[in-house]
Design a protein around this motif. Structure first.
Motif, short mmCIF file in Angstrom:
data_model
loop_
_atom_site.label_atom_id
_atom_site.label_comp_id
_atom_site.label_asym_id
_atom_site.label_seq_id
_atom_site.Cartn_x
_atom_site.Cartn_y
_atom_site.Cartn_z
N ARG A 155 31.26 38.54 37.28
CA ARG A 155 31.86 37.76 38.61
C ARG A 155 30.69 37.84 39.37
NH1 ARG A 155 37.20 37.46 38.59
NH2 ARG A 155 37.38 37.20 40.75
N ALA A 191 37.59 30.01 46.18
CA ALA A 191 37.17 30.60 45.26
C ALA A 191 36.83 29.63 43.83
CB ALA A 191 37.91 31.84 44.59
N ASP A 192 37.57 28.55 43.97
CA ASP A 192 37.55 27.73 42.70
C ASP A 192 36.36 27.01 42.99
OD1 ASP A 192 39.98 28.83 41.61
OD2 ASP A 192 41.18 27.30 42.34
N SER A 224 33.21 29.09 42.35
CA SER A 224 33.09 29.45 40.74
C SER A 224 32.54 28.34 39.99
CB SER A 224 34.44 29.57 40.31
OG SER A 224 35.08 30.90 41.12
N ARG A 225 33.17 26.77 40.66
CA ARG A 225 32.64 25.65 39.84
C ARG A 225 31.19 25.35 40.16
NH1 ARG A 225 37.66 23.62 41.59
NH2 ARG A 225 36.55 22.65 43.40
N TYR A 252 28.76 27.76 41.03
CA TYR A 252 27.74 28.95 40.53
C TYR A 252 28.09 29.28 38.88
CZ TYR A 252 26.32 29.84 45.20
OH TYR A 252 25.66 29.57 46.33
N THR A 301 30.25 30.75 37.48
CA THR A 301 31.01 32.14 37.08
C THR A 301 32.06 32.31 38.18
OG1 THR A 301 30.53 34.36 36.80
CG2 THR A 301 29.45 33.31 38.86
N ALA A 302 33.11 32.96 37.88
CA ALA A 302 34.36 33.54 38.70
C ALA A 302 33.65 34.04 39.77
CB ALA A 302 35.37 34.22 38.03
N VAL A 303 34.31 33.82 41.02
CA VAL A 303 33.75 34.36 42.20
C VAL A 303 34.99 35.00 43.11
CG1 VAL A 303 32.87 33.77 44.44
CG2 VAL A 303 32.10 32.95 42.65
N SER A 304 34.52 36.30 43.37
CA SER A 304 35.69 37.30 44.13
C SER A 304 35.37 36.88 45.89
CB SER A 304 35.89 38.43 44.14
OG SER A 304 36.05 38.91 42.70
#
Length: 260
Positions: free
Chosen positions: A189, A209-210, A213-214, A216, A218-221
């Motif tokens: 993440r 966050a969405d 995530s798009r 980078y 990767t999932a982002v917190s």
């Protein structure tokens, strides 16, 4: 960071993927980092590129033989790598310890570490105590445990306390921020720190966050900081990137243009 260290960190992280680790394993790795960091002779010998890797691994066995097989295997992998410096090797052991905490199913550690950073930032006396070179290092982790109590997980306490005991010239808050990135990387993440004048709604937080995530891949917190000084809008920092959409920044830019 030298290329040798970059490759060594990658090899160490890869070794962790097939290892079975617990918080006790992470605790042993932190203890090894303290031992190596406290002895220039030991860290220098473990990072000595002129020595045969097998000899460096044998040294691990002699010095850390009382540790668990899992910790010894991981330390052996670290010792077999080429490190750009002895300091980098100590950092590598600590990084692997933090990754071990993340792998030991300690959910929520990133957010809890962020809260620890905020608590330290809001208490100058605490930050001064943690940054002091005086007194027993173990007293610093005991102080954090007393303040945080049961409000955070055992994994968060282990990371925060270990860093406080051995900051190695770093500010504790900065070292904890680095630890957040390591935990997130172990879980695949990214972590974004978002400064906003008013709290984001759940829907806004999810949309942000969405979007990140798009961008980078990767999932982002999201770690959120309420900062009245920015007036409105948001300021986002993720790794070394800063996205500043705050009204205060726009006003500053406008004043600069008018003054110019």
């Amino acid at each position: 960071m030298g290329s040798a260290t970059t490759q060594a960190l990658a090899a160490s992280a890869e070794a962790l993927t097939t290892a079975t680790v617990t918080l006790d394993t992470a605790r042993e790795l932190f203890a090894a980092a303290r031992a190596a960091g406290g002895s220039a002779a030991l860290s220098g010998a473990l990072a000595d590129q002129s020595a045969d890797p097998a000899a460096r691994q044998a040294l691990v066995g002699r010095v850390f033989g009382a540790l668990s097989p899992e910790a010894l295997n991981l330390l052996g992998t670290i010792a077999a790598q080429r490190w750009s410096s002895a300091d980098d090797l100590v950092d590598g052991i600590e990084t692997l310890a933090i990754r071990a905490v993340a792998k030991a199913d300690q959910a929520g550690v990133e957010g809890e570490l962020f809260q620890v950073i905020r608590i330290i930032a809001e208490n100058p006396e605490l930050e001064l105590s943690l940054g002091s070179r005086l007194g027993e290092p173990s007293k610093k982790s005991e102080l954090l445990e007393k303040i945080l109590g049961s409000s955070v997980s055992a994994g968060t306490l282990l990371i925060a306390g270990s860093i406080a005991e051995q900051p190695r010239g770093r500010r504790v808050r900065a070292a904890l921020q680095d630890a957040i990135q390591v935990v997130a990387a172990q879980r695949g993440r990214g972590v974004a720190t978002v400064h906003t004048a008013t709290a984001l709604t759940d829907a806004q937080r999810q949309r942000l966050a969405d979007s990140l995530s798009r961008t980078y891949g990767t999932a982002v917190s999201i770690n959120e900081v309420i900062d009245r000084s920015i007036v409105g809008g948001i300021r986002v920092q993720i790794a070394d990137d800063v996205i500043d959409g705050s009204i205060s920044t726009r006003l500053t830019d406008l004043r600069s243009r008018l003054a110019g």
